[in-house]
Scaffold this motif. Structure first.
Motif, mmCIF file in Angstrom:
data_model
loop_
_atom_site.group_PDB
_atom_site.id
_atom_site.type_symbol
_atom_site.label_atom_id
_atom_site.label_comp_id
_atom_site.label_asym_id
_atom_site.label_seq_id
_atom_site.Cartn_x
_atom_site.Cartn_y
_atom_site.Cartn_z
ATOM 1 N N ILE A 1 -3.023 4.595 -8.634
ATOM 2 C CA ILE A 1 -4.302 4.664 -8.294
ATOM 3 C C ILE A 1 -4.684 6.023 -8.492
ATOM 4 N N SER A 2 -5.901 6.294 -9.169
ATOM 5 C CA SER A 2 -6.215 7.537 -9.303
ATOM 6 C C SER A 2 -7.950 8.012 -8.602
ATOM 7 N N PHE A 25 2.330 1.917 -3.318
ATOM 8 C CA PHE A 25 1.349 2.428 -4.308
ATOM 9 C C PHE A 25 0.941 3.854 -4.194
ATOM 10 N N THR A 26 0.919 4.218 -2.823
ATOM 11 C CA THR A 26 0.584 5.772 -2.549
ATOM 12 C C THR A 26 1.705 6.737 -2.388
ATOM 13 N N GLU A 27 3.139 6.190 -2.000
ATOM 14 C CA GLU A 27 4.102 7.042 -1.562
ATOM 15 C C GLU A 27 5.297 6.885 -2.484
ATOM 16 N N ALA A 86 -8.430 2.418 -4.360
ATOM 17 C CA ALA A 86 -7.681 2.316 -3.363
ATOM 18 C C ALA A 86 -8.201 1.672 -2.154
ATOM 19 N N SER A 107 5.447 6.950 -8.943
ATOM 20 C CA SER A 107 5.207 8.254 -9.884
ATOM 21 C C SER A 107 5.165 8.075 -11.384
ATOM 22 N N GLY A 122 0.975 -1.225 -0.035
ATOM 23 C CA GLY A 122 -0.123 0.042 -0.051
ATOM 24 C C GLY A 122 0.870 1.174 -0.006
ATOM 25 N N LEU A 147 -10.177 6.951 -5.131
ATOM 26 C CA LEU A 147 -10.354 6.467 -3.793
ATOM 27 C C LEU A 147 -11.003 5.096 -3.725
ATOM 28 N N ALA A 192 1.128 7.986 -9.717
ATOM 29 C CA ALA A 192 0.487 7.133 -8.819
ATOM 30 C C ALA A 192 -0.330 6.115 -9.711
#
Length: 140
Positions: free
Chosen positions: A111-112, A102-104, A117, A107, A99, A114, A109
């Motif tokens: 996932i666009s 994916f989020t940090e 996610a 680049s 996770g 919510l 990201a």
């Protein structure tokens, strides 16, 4: 002043039986969803390495909201078809590790949306439990 430990309390049973919870999840799984234009993710287990694997595939979305091959424009089948190559592959020992990737880490990201996610978080957690228990994992 009384310094004794507070009395232990046991958790109260849920007022919602397991059967009702499962029926609710099944009903929610049948609702229409919008696809993530950033792509879709296939999750698997690499038991030999003790890792979760998440492969990101690119897709287009046509006027009907269906996923399409970004090169050909053809609608992607959920039942197989020509093999595709992932644009990114993520590997991790835990759902949290993936996770965070994916989020940090990635680049742009991967996932666009919510809702995408949240779905991936649930699926990665299920996959991690399967990896630890030895049970099979099937992605919803």
């Amino acid at each position: 002043m009384d310094q004794s430990a507070p009395a232990a309390t046991s958790p109260s049973p849920s007022p919602w039986p397991l059967q009702e919870r499962c029926a609710l999840d099944e009903r929610l799984s049948q609702r229409p969803i919008d696809l993530d234009p950033a792509g879709y993710v296939l999750i698997s287990l690499d038991r030999e390495r003790g890792e979760l694997v998440a492969e990101l595939y690119s897709n287009g979305i046509n006027a009907r909201g269906l996923a399409t091959d970004p090169d050909s424009g053809e609608v992607l089948s959920c039942r197989g078809g020509a093999p595709r190559r992932p644009v990114m592959v993520f590997r991790g020992r835990t759902a949290k590790e993936l996770g965070i990737q994916f989020t940090e880490g990635a680049s742009p990201a991967p996932i666009s949306r919510l809702d995408h996610a949240l779905y991936l978080g649930r699926e990665l957690q299920k996959a991690e439990v399967s990896l630890l228990s030895g049970d099979s994992y099937i992605q919803d």
